[in-house]
Design a protein around this motif. Structure first.
Motif, PDB file in Angstrom:
ATOM      1  N   LEU A  64       1.268 -12.270 -61.150  1.00 37.67           N
ATOM      2  CA  LEU A  64       1.964 -10.987 -61.317  1.00 37.67           C
ATOM      3  C   LEU A  64       3.114 -11.117 -62.304  1.00 37.67           C
ATOM      4  O   LEU A  64       3.337 -10.225 -63.129  1.00 37.67           O
ATOM      5  CB  LEU A  64       2.481 -10.491 -59.972  1.00 37.67           C
ATOM      6  CG  LEU A  64       1.484  -9.788 -59.056  1.00 37.67           C
ATOM      7  CD1 LEU A  64       2.177  -9.334 -57.774  1.00 37.67           C
ATOM      8  CD2 LEU A  64       0.851  -8.579 -59.751  1.00 37.67           C
ATOM      9  N   ARG A  69      -2.741  -8.991 -63.404  1.00 35.17           N
ATOM     10  CA  ARG A  69      -2.973  -8.331 -62.125  1.00 35.17           C
ATOM     11  C   ARG A  69      -4.334  -8.682 -61.524  1.00 35.17           C
ATOM     12  O   ARG A  69      -4.482  -8.740 -60.301  1.00 35.17           O
ATOM     13  CB  ARG A  69      -2.834  -6.817 -62.293  1.00 35.17           C
ATOM     14  CG  ARG A  69      -1.413  -6.386 -62.643  1.00 35.17           C
ATOM     15  CD  ARG A  69      -1.281  -4.880 -62.707  1.00 35.17           C
ATOM     16  NE  ARG A  69      -1.558  -4.237 -61.431  1.00 35.17           N
ATOM     17  CZ  ARG A  69      -0.680  -4.136 -60.442  1.00 35.17           C
ATOM     18  NH1 ARG A  69       0.529  -4.634 -60.575  1.00 35.17           N
ATOM     19  NH2 ARG A  69      -1.013  -3.526 -59.320  1.00 35.17           N
ATOM     20  N   LEU A  73      -4.768 -10.107 -57.813  1.00 32.67           N
ATOM     21  CA  LEU A  73      -5.618  -9.447 -56.823  1.00 32.67           C
ATOM     22  C   LEU A  73      -6.577 -10.450 -56.184  1.00 32.67           C
ATOM     23  O   LEU A  73      -6.750 -10.465 -54.961  1.00 32.67           O
ATOM     24  CB  LEU A  73      -6.374  -8.302 -57.491  1.00 32.67           C
ATOM     25  CG  LEU A  73      -7.102  -7.318 -56.571  1.00 32.67           C
ATOM     26  CD1 LEU A  73      -7.137  -5.934 -57.201  1.00 32.67           C
ATOM     27  CD2 LEU A  73      -8.527  -7.768 -56.287  1.00 32.67           C
ATOM     28  N   MET A  96      -2.810  -2.501 -54.763  1.00 31.91           N
ATOM     29  CA  MET A  96      -3.377  -2.906 -56.051  1.00 31.91           C
ATOM     30  C   MET A  96      -4.785  -2.335 -56.218  1.00 31.91           C
ATOM     31  O   MET A  96      -5.155  -1.909 -57.313  1.00 31.91           O
ATOM     32  CB  MET A  96      -3.373  -4.432 -56.159  1.00 31.91           C
ATOM     33  CG  MET A  96      -1.969  -5.028 -56.216  1.00 31.91           C
ATOM     34  SD  MET A  96      -1.953  -6.838 -56.167  1.00 31.91           S
ATOM     35  CE  MET A  96      -2.576  -7.202 -57.799  1.00 31.91           C
TER      36      MET A  96
END
Length: 343
Positions: A64, A69, A73, A96
């Protein structure tokens, strides 16, 4: 990836998570410990304890920080697989998924959190937001109330209640809920905006207090500046000084965002409708058109300002321009007909 010059690379079995290995195997004297908090160091922590959620969480946070991202995740999902009681991470994972429009995945994470802990308020409120989006008001209210039974100081719960009552037509209860939200959290900018809009719709000057409080929280908020300026220009009949105040606010918006066509248009509208300064109105409608060439309302109002100065042929061209961008725009068609009939 280029071929490795070393005869083998034992780390390849972990390449899915850890990436490839170096092109040349270091000699014993060259082997160094990974730099702490580097990706290699984080990978090493996971290898040391692959069943622990902490390593995946830390690596997810690392991703992050780097704006990765997708990697975050994946790591948060691994963390939840390793330890299903990591509810904060599971909730973030749901957020997310929601951000990438995996709505079913988001709901699945939040529902799983509530199954694990029926009093986990972040998941209850996230699910209530989804219910509101689906206009499922009864389940939304149930979840909000469940959250408040756990903690009656949740400003987000009162905000969601306000939205629910607003959507179902109970404005009085909506206002009460929003006011409770800012009592709990006086820093809720969005609630001050919402209350300002509600009082503006009721033509009550209390709207100004809410917009100005919102501006005190976010001095450069174009939204708060714009909402206050619109209220002032629409309620200046009894106090003409408000027109100049609104113009000052639009100037501030243009300082913050030189491309803002709406602020330029509204300046033109104030000069046209309220101050009857048609040359200034024409100038600001021109400015709006420069920022947004297909702004058909700006072309039309520019035509009105020009017509008011007696330049009917130029006004006719402005009305034609408005109709070229929006052929069904009735005000421009009526104005064009008026000019043609007066020839």
């Amino acid at each position: 990836m280029k071929p490795h010059s070393s005869p083998f690379c034992f780390a390849v079995i972990l390449s899915f998570f850890l990436g490839g290995c170096s092109e040349t195997a270091p000699t014993q004297g060259e082997i160094q410990a990974p730099v702490q908090d580097s990706l290699a160091w984080l990978n090493q922590q996971i290898l040391a304890n692959p069943k622990s959620a902490i390593g995946y969480i830390n690596r997810g946070e690392f991703h992050l920080r780097r704006g990765e991202r997708g990697g975050a995740l994946e790591d948060f999902a691994l963390a939840v697989d390793a330890d299903s009681t990591q509810l904060d991470i599971r909730h973030r994972l749901g957020e997310m998924r929601f951000d990438i429009q995996d709505f079913e995945g988001a709901v699945r994470e939040w529902e799983a959190s509530v199954v694990t802990d029926a009093q986990f308020t972040p998941a209850l409120l996230s699910l209530a937001k989804v219910d509101l989006l689906l206009r499922s008001y009864d389940p939304a209210l149930q979840r909000i109330n469940d959250a408040l039974r756990v903690n009656d100081r949740l400003d987000e719960a009162y905000f969601l209640k306000g939205r629910l009552y607003l959507e179902t037509g109970d404005t009085v209860t909506a206002v009460s809920s929003f006011q409770t939200a800012i009592e709990v959290n006086p820093g809720r900018y969005d609630v001050f905006i919402q209350l300002g809009l509600l009082y503006a719709a009721a033509d009550e000057d209390l709207a100004l207090e809410y917009f100005r409080t919102a501006r005190s929280l976010r001095p450069n908020s174009i939204e708060a500046l714009y909402d206050e300026a619109v209220y002032l220009q629409e309620h200046g009949i009894a106090n003409p000084a408000r027109y100049r105040q609104s113009l000052d606010l639009y100037d501030r918006i243009l300082e913050l965002d030189a491309t803002n066509a709406s602020a330029a248009f509204n300046k033109g509208f104030v000069f046209l409708e309220y101050l009857t300064q048609y040359d200034s109105a024409e100038y600001w409608f021109d400015q709006a058109i420069q920022r947004l060439p297909y702004y058909h309302q700006a072309h039309y109002n520019r035509g009105l300002a020009i017509e008011s100065q007696g330049r009917t042929e130029e006004a006719l061209a402005a009305y034609d321009a408005a109709l070229s961008f929006e052929p069904a725009y009735t005000p421009a068609a009526v104005a064009k007909g008026r000019v043609l009939n007066d020839r």
